[in-house]
Design an enzyme around this catalytic site. Structure first.
Site, PDB file in Angstrom:
ATOM      1  N   HIS A 231       0.664   2.056   0.964  1.00 25.48           N
ATOM      2  CA  HIS A 231      -0.162   3.124   0.391  1.00 25.48           C
ATOM      3  C   HIS A 231       0.604   3.761  -0.763  1.00 25.48           C
ATOM      4  CE1 HIS A 231       1.591   6.416   3.319  1.00 25.48           C
ATOM      5  NE2 HIS A 231       2.524   5.853   2.582  1.00 25.48           N
TER       6      HIS A 231
ATOM      7  N   SER B 240       4.654   2.113   4.513  1.00 25.19           N
ATOM      8  CA  SER B 240       5.061   2.907   3.364  1.00 25.19           C
ATOM      9  C   SER B 240       6.347   2.347   2.743  1.00 25.19           C
ATOM     10  CB  SER B 240       5.213   4.373   3.797  1.00 25.19           C
ATOM     11  OG  SER B 240       5.378   5.222   2.696  1.00 25.19           O
TER      12      SER B 240
END
Length: 211
Positions: A131, A106
């Site tokens: 993501h 992330s």
């Protein structure tokens, strides 16, 4: 009674140096900071972000030209906290080298990619995950709509940052970040998140063994 495991994990090793004025003790992270090494470990949140930003600014004040090394092992976290670190990395004058140990997921992966070009590394067994941002909101319908629009704005901005640092097209980044995308170190290199995968510390950076 405190959990003995938690107590153990909170202990920070101390190292002792001999100086002209006698012995001096440092916690291990302060000692490594003297070598211009910053550890970005654990969830990215405001407290951790503030400490990392402060260390970056301190090292710039110490020497505005000498490289800073950032070791990353993070599952990600709060987007705004991560962007505070990102903006500071871009703002300061010293080049910032990044190295992934363990994982960079992330926001951790974005900060890994944000290192100076040709100075972004990963150890061979590290895992990288990218993501899109996520969030949960409650309240009045209008407020939920406003929060939803804000997260879409953040998604667009994060995609643009990945485009800048990976060299991928916006469409490629958008598709890759649609769901959790897990990458090996070599996959991350091919994707443009890192420049080299290293498994040995070389005497000279240019001679580092790559895969």
């Amino acid at each position: 009674m405190r959990d003995p495991v938690e107590t153990y994990m909170n202990l920070v090793p101390m190292v002792v140096e001999q100086t002209n004025r006698g012995e001096r003790a440092y916690d291990i992270f302060s000692r490594l900071l003297k070598e211009r090494i910053i550890f970005l470990t654990g969830p990215v949140e405001d407290g951790m972000s503030t400490l990392v930003v402060a260390q970056l600014l301190f090292l710039e004040a110490e020497n505005p030209k000498k490289e800073i090394s950032m070791y990353i092992n993070s599952p990600g976290g709060v987007v705004t906290s991560g962007l505070a670190i990102y903006d500071t990395m871009q703002f300061i004058r010293p080049p910032v080298s990044t190295l992934c140990t363990g994982q960079a997921a992330s926001m951790g992966s974005l900060l890994l990619a944000a290192g100076e070009k040709d100075m972004r590394f990963s150890l061979p067994n590290a895992r990288i995950m990218v993501h899109q941002p996520s969030g949960g909101f409650q309240g009045q319908a209008t407020d939920i709509m406003l929060h939803a629009q804000e997260i879409l704005n953040l998604k667009k901005r994060l995609n643009e940052i990945y485009v800048k640092h990976t060299g991928q097209t916006y469409k490629t980044i958008e598709d890759a970040l649609e769901r959790d995308k897990f990458l090996t170190a070599n996959d991350a290199k091919e994707f443009g998140l890192v420049d080299r995968v290293i498994d040995k510390r070389a005497e000279e950076p240019a001679a580092a063994k790559t895969q």
